[in-house]
Write a protein that holds these residues in place. Structure first.
Motif, short mmCIF file in Angstrom:
data_model
loop_
_atom_site.label_atom_id
_atom_site.label_comp_id
_atom_site.label_asym_id
_atom_site.label_seq_id
_atom_site.Cartn_x
_atom_site.Cartn_y
_atom_site.Cartn_z
N THR A 79 0.83 -1.20 0.00
CA THR A 79 0.00 0.00 0.00
C THR A 79 0.86 1.25 0.00
O THR A 79 1.78 1.40 0.81
CB THR A 79 -0.91 0.00 1.24
OG1 THR A 79 -1.74 -1.15 1.22
CG2 THR A 79 -1.79 1.24 1.27
N GLY A 80 0.59 2.13 -0.95
CA GLY A 80 1.26 3.42 -0.98
C GLY A 80 2.63 3.45 -1.61
O GLY A 80 3.27 4.51 -1.62
N ASP A 81 3.10 2.34 -2.19
CA ASP A 81 4.45 2.37 -2.78
C ASP A 81 4.47 3.01 -4.17
O ASP A 81 5.54 3.22 -4.73
CB ASP A 81 5.08 0.97 -2.81
CG ASP A 81 4.38 -0.01 -3.75
OD1 ASP A 81 3.45 0.39 -4.48
OD2 ASP A 81 4.76 -1.20 -3.73
N GLY A 139 -1.88 -3.83 -0.51
CA GLY A 139 -2.53 -2.99 -1.50
C GLY A 139 -3.71 -3.67 -2.17
O GLY A 139 -4.12 -4.77 -1.80
N GLN A 170 -1.49 5.52 -9.38
CA GLN A 170 -1.11 5.06 -8.05
C GLN A 170 -0.55 3.63 -8.09
O GLN A 170 0.11 3.20 -7.15
CB GLN A 170 -2.33 5.10 -7.12
CG GLN A 170 -2.93 6.46 -6.92
CD GLN A 170 -2.22 7.29 -5.85
OE1 GLN A 170 -1.50 6.76 -5.03
NE2 GLN A 170 -2.43 8.59 -5.87
#
Length: 241
Positions: free
Chosen positions: A114-116, A192, A206
Motif C-alpha cells: 500500500t502506498g508504494d 494494496g 497510483q
C-alpha cells in the motif's frame, strides 16, 4: 520409306544407350526412391518479450493475454498489446497495434504494498468490469456505479475526472467475481489492492494501468470471459525472465 529425324529404321526397340522400361514397370536401374519425410510442424509462436518463467505463469486455458510492458523498472510509461490464441497449442497473435499506457508513478515491483506507487509485476486474471458510464457492451460482468466518480488532480496536475468511467479489475489481492469496488483483500490490507485498468488521465497512476478512453472501450468489447483473459504486466527485464 523415310522415317523421322534420327529415328532408327528398326522394329521400335529402344536404341542402345537409352534406358528403357522393364516389363515389371521399374526403370532399367531397378531403384525405387523413397519420398522425403514431411517437415515437422513449426512450433506455435510465443508472445514476444516474455521469458520462460513469465510464460509459465499464463494459465494453459487462457486464450487472451493483455501484455503491458514498462519501459524500465522505475518508469511510469509503458505499452500494451492484446494477444489471442485459438487453443493452448496454437500461436499467440496480436489483436491491435501497441497502445500507449501509464503505470505506477514509481514504476514496478514484485512485492507491491500500500502506498508504494508501483504497479505489481505478474500475471493476473481479468474477470470483472465496471465504471461510472453505462456498459458499452462488454461480455464481462459490469457494475455501473456513481462510486466510480473521481475528482482532484494527478501527479503532474492533470485532472483525474473521468478516469474511472470504464475500468477492468486486475485480480491482484482481490476476490474474483465481484465488483471492482469490492474492498476485500485476501493478502491483507498492507499488500494494496484496487489495481485496475482504467481510462488514462495523461499521467502516471497510483499503481493501476491506464489507456485512453477509446482503447478502454475497445478492450471492454474484446475481452471474453470464455477465453479466460489475463493481464501480463511488468517492466521489460522482469517479463523477460
Amino acid at each position: 520409306m523415310l522415317t523421322g529425324c534420327g529415328a532408327p529404321a528398326s522394329s521400335g526397340a529402344p536404341p542402345k544407350g537409352v534406358a528403357g522400361v522393364r516389363s515389371d514397370g521399374e526403370g532399367s536401374q531397378g531403384a525405387v526412391v523413397a519420398p522425403a519425410p514431411p517437415a515437422p510442424p513449426a512450433p506455435p509462436l510465443e508472445i514476444p518479450g516474455l521469458g520462460p518463467a513469465t510464460r509459465a505463469e499464463i494459465p494453459v486455458d487462457a486464450r487472451q493475454a493483455f501484455v503491458v510492458t514498462g519501459q524500465g523498472a522505475d518508469s511510469n510509461e509503458s505499452t500494451a498489446v492484446l494477444y489471442v490464441r485459438d487453443a493452448p497449442d496454437r500461436s499467440w497473435t496480436p489483436v491491435f497495434e501497441p497502445w500507449a499506457a501509464h503505470n505506477g508513478m514509481e514504476g514496478w515491483t514484485e512485492e507491491h504494498s500500500t502506498g508504494d506507487l508501483r504497479s505489481p509485476v505478474g500475471v493476473f486474471g481479468l474477470t470483472d468490469a465496471g465504471g461510472k458510464l453505462p456498459d458499452p457492451g462488454t461480455l464481462l460482468p459490469y457494475d455501473e456505479e456513481d462510486y466510480f466518480a473521481v475528482e482532484g488532480d494527478g501527479f503532474f496536475g492533470e485532472p483525474l475526472e473521468g478516469s474511472f468511467d470504464y475500468v477492468v479489475a486486475i485480480n491482484y489481492n482481490r476476490v474474483e467475481g465481484v465488483s471492482p469496488i469490492d474492498h476485500e483483500r485476501p493478502l491483507g490490507e498492507d499488500r494494496g489492492g484496487g489495481i485496475w485498468i482504467h481510462v488514462d488521465h495523461g499521467g502516471p497512476t497510483q499503481g493501476c494501468v491506464s489507456v485512453s478512453e477509446d482503447r478502454m472501450k475497445e478492450l471492454l468489447l474484446t475481452l471474453d470471459p470464455g477465453k479466460k483473459p489475463v493481464i501480463v504486466m511488468g517492466d521489460k527485464a522482469s517479463l523477460a525472465r
